[in-house]
Design a protein around this motif. Structure first.
Motif, PDB file in Angstrom:
ATOM      1  N   LEU A   6       0.832  -1.206   0.000  1.00  0.00           N
ATOM      2  CA  LEU A   6       0.000   0.000   0.000  1.00  0.00           C
ATOM      3  C   LEU A   6       0.869   1.260   0.000  1.00  0.00           C
ATOM      4  N   THR A   7       1.960   1.250   0.728  1.00  0.00           N
ATOM      5  CA  THR A   7       2.821   2.442   0.774  1.00  0.00           C
ATOM      6  C   THR A   7       3.479   2.705  -0.572  1.00  0.00           C
ATOM      7  N   LYS A   8       3.865   1.653  -1.281  1.00  0.00           N
ATOM      8  CA  LYS A   8       4.466   1.832  -2.606  1.00  0.00           C
ATOM      9  C   LYS A   8       3.444   2.405  -3.587  1.00  0.00           C
ATOM     10  N   LEU A   9       2.219   1.922  -3.520  1.00  0.00           N
ATOM     11  CA  LEU A   9       1.182   2.429  -4.411  1.00  0.00           C
ATOM     12  C   LEU A   9       0.828   3.879  -4.091  1.00  0.00           C
ATOM     13  N   VAL A  10       0.767   4.224  -2.814  1.00  0.00           N
ATOM     14  CA  VAL A  10       0.477   5.600  -2.422  1.00  0.00           C
ATOM     15  C   VAL A  10       1.608   6.521  -2.855  1.00  0.00           C
ATOM     16  N   VAL A  15       3.775  10.704  -6.514  1.00  0.00           N
ATOM     17  CA  VAL A  15       4.762  11.112  -7.516  1.00  0.00           C
ATOM     18  C   VAL A  15       4.075  11.470  -8.828  1.00  0.00           C
ATOM     19  N   ILE A  16       3.133  10.649  -9.255  1.00  0.00           N
ATOM     20  CA  ILE A  16       2.405  10.931 -10.499  1.00  0.00           C
ATOM     21  C   ILE A  16       1.603  12.226 -10.371  1.00  0.00           C
ATOM     22  N   ALA A  17       0.949  12.454  -9.238  1.00  0.00           N
ATOM     23  CA  ALA A  17       0.171  13.679  -9.034  1.00  0.00           C
ATOM     24  C   ALA A  17       1.089  14.902  -9.022  1.00  0.00           C
ATOM     25  N   ALA A  18       2.256  14.789  -8.391  1.00  0.00           N
ATOM     26  CA  ALA A  18       3.189  15.917  -8.354  1.00  0.00           C
ATOM     27  C   ALA A  18       3.691  16.252  -9.756  1.00  0.00           C
ATOM     28  N   ARG A  24       1.080  21.011 -15.303  1.00  0.00           N
ATOM     29  CA  ARG A  24       0.006  22.001 -15.458  1.00  0.00           C
ATOM     30  C   ARG A  24       0.489  23.399 -15.093  1.00  0.00           C
ATOM     31  N   TYR A  25       1.270  23.500 -14.010  1.00  0.00           N
ATOM     32  CA  TYR A  25       1.791  24.796 -13.580  1.00  0.00           C
ATOM     33  C   TYR A  25       2.715  25.379 -14.649  1.00  0.00           C
TER      34      TYR A  25
END
Length: 84
Positions: A6-10, A15-18, A24-25
């Motif tokens: 679960l920690t690896k997936l989170v 990382v993908i969201a950042a 976008r920025y």
């Protein structure tokens, strides 16, 4: 071998969201730069000079306050040179 916890997936999702938000920025900053560059080139091409947003100030000899060089008004003191 490839243990998905679960920690690896989170961490992967963070990382993908950042990266996505960073992209976008940077796209938004680039769009603003392009629009400002276009506005500047349009102003240069039209030959129009921007309006002056500044006004000269003069120091009052009596009280030391700075007042507008044009359209100066009295400060209320009896010896004010701008109230004449």
């Amino acid at each position: 071998m490839l243990g998905f916890s679960l920690t690896k997936l989170v961490l992967l999702a963070v990382v993908i969201a950042a990266l996505w938000l960073g992209f976008r920025y940077m796209s938004r900053v680039d769009a603003i730069r392009r629009s400002l560059r276009g506005e500047l080139s349009r102003r240069r091409a039209s030959g129009a000079t921007p309006a002056k947003d500044v006004e000269d100030l003069v120091k009052c000899a009596r009280c030391g306050a700075y007042v507008a060089a044009r359209n100066a008004s009295a400060c209320g003191r009896p010896d004010c040179p701008w109230g004449r």
